[in-house]
Scaffold this active site. Structure first.
Site, PDB file in Angstrom:
ATOM      1  N   THR A 326      -5.969  -5.003   6.093  1.00 50.59           N
ATOM      2  CA  THR A 326      -5.973  -4.403   7.421  1.00 50.59           C
ATOM      3  C   THR A 326      -7.344  -3.783   7.680  1.00 50.59           C
ATOM      4  O   THR A 326      -7.942  -3.196   6.780  1.00 50.59           O
ATOM      5  CB  THR A 326      -4.862  -3.341   7.560  1.00 50.59           C
ATOM      6  N   HIS A 378       3.067   2.133  -7.407  1.00 44.14           N
ATOM      7  CA  HIS A 378       2.849   2.605  -8.771  1.00 44.14           C
ATOM      8  C   HIS A 378       3.983   2.192  -9.708  1.00 44.14           C
ATOM      9  O   HIS A 378       3.852   2.288 -10.940  1.00 44.14           O
ATOM     10  CB  HIS A 378       2.702   4.130  -8.767  1.00 44.14           C
TER      11      HIS A 378
END
Length: 407
Positions: A326, A378
């Protein structure tokens, strides 16, 4: 009389309903098999639906109506013959008063605008579009329908006194301090998905910065020849897309996804490119970027971006994707923390290029710098891998020859 039913098609796995944005064929007209019949819109995209058979079409629903998948929208009389060559076409049956009349050439509304006009019974022919090639945007439709609405006392617009609000203020009744409007389907969907992303992933973001000197020099040296040969400009996005592929090859977990308690390794590189449109942010996917050259990537990005902004993006254009890029820099963003696009586990954020003083070989010099951000899940990716992945992208961007020679 043989009648063929035309139903609202299924646009994707999660699609349960669709909106008939506009008819391409008027009621009572003859339609050929595989000829566009109507435009279907959902919270994801819009697509043309073709006639399954040839015959005379009868509308069962009006423009702007939302129906469940599988509901009948039209009937086609397959016994009816096509009009003879040169013969005047039969006049179309009058539409119901609440339906929006067909627009004139050059006054084509976007899907969102078409729904607003249909609900208000306003003809697109009476609306001046401010979009590309005169296209009627949602704000044009809202302004037109507001102008035609009666005032608070029920007087028609010709008799209503103008509100004292400044020209730039949104339409509101005199004295109102707060106004409300319902969220559009696409905005509700975006909101829900962003919230789901935050609630279902363990998102962290790591940052770095890249010296854009080498890319800018590359563009300055070759862009004219590149554009002349391939018909498209050499942009930054193709370089970042190829850099992402090289980084994904070095750190394959970033290209994977989580399915329950399993890790799904994806041995292909379909890169999503975020595009801002009138309907909201969309992420069309460029397939097999590892097999494409810079020109092919630039052409593919330009093609899907145009389809997205013109309201012609299809479900196939948006499905899949293993990694997303993006670019908030086109709006002036200096730094941001991109939100993941599940089931993807990472997203790269590009930002604006600004000249800054940096130290190179113990000398303070001015260089065009860009902050890079990598948000990652994560649960699957450790901090060390995320940092090294972003460093790999930085190295490829600062040394474009590494991408060319895959070293």
């Amino acid at each position: 009389m043989a009648i063929e039913q035309v139903v609202m098609p299924k646009g994707g796995e999660s699609i349960s309903e669709g909106t008939l944005n506009r008819w391409f064929k008027p009621d009572g007209a003859f339609v050929k098999a595989d000829e566009p019949l109507f435009e279907m819109g959902t919270d994801k995209a819009s697509q043309e639906v073709v006639a399954p058979v040839a015959g005379v079409v009868k509308h069962l629903v009006k423009e702007g109506e939302t129906l469940p998948v599988g509901a009948a929208v039209a009937q086609i009389d397959t016994d009816a013959k096509a009009p003879a060559a040169g013969a005047a076409p039969a006049p179309a049956k009058p539409q119901a008063a609440a339906a929006a009349p067909a627009p004139k050439d050059g006054a084509i509304p976007s899907p969102a605008a078409a729904r607003v006009l249909a609900e208000a019974g306003v003809s697109a022919a009476d609306v001046k579009g401010t979009g590309p090639n005169g296209r009627i945007l949602k704000e044009d439709a809202v302004a037109a329908t507001t102008a035609k609405a009666p005032d608070a006392n029920g007087r028609p617009p010709a008799e209503a006194k103008p509100a004292p609000a400044a020209p730039s203020a949104p339409p509101r009744a005199p004295g109102e301090r707060v106004t409300r409007e319902p969220m559009s389907k696409i905005r509700k969907t975006i909101a829900n998905r962003l919230l789901d992303s935050q609630n279902t992933t363990a998102t962290l973001t790591t940052f770095n910065e890249a010296d854009m000197t080498a890319i800018q020099d590359l563009r300055a040296k070759y862009n004219d020849k590149f554009e002349k040969k391939f018909g498209v400009k050499l942009g930054f996005m193709s370089v970042f897309a190829k850099a992402a592929v090289e980084a994904l090859k070095s750190f394959p977990l970033v290209n994977a996804r989580i399915d329950g308690d399993q890790i799904v390794h994806q041995h292909f590189y379909d890169i999503g490119v975020a595009v801002s449109t009138e309907k909201g942010l969309m992420v069309p996917v460029i397939r097999d970027v590892d097999k494409l050259g810079f020109a092919d990537i630039e052409k593919s990005i330009a093609a899907v971006a145009k389809k997205a902004r013109d309201g012609k993006i299809t479900y196939a254009d948006l499905e899949g994707g293993t990694f997303t890029i993006t670019n908030g820099g086109i709006f002036g963003s200096m730094m941001s923390t991109p939100i993941l696009n599940p089931p993807q586990v990472a997203i790269l954020g590009m930002h604006s290029i600004q000249k800054r003083a940096v130290v190179v070989n113990d000398q303070v010099v001015v260089r065009p710098m860009m902050y890079l951000a990598l948000s990652y899940d994560h649960r699957l990716i450790d901090g060390r891998e995320a940092v090294q992945f972003l460093v790999r992208i930085k190295d490829c961007v600062e040394n474009p020859e590494r991408i060319l020679f895959e070293v």
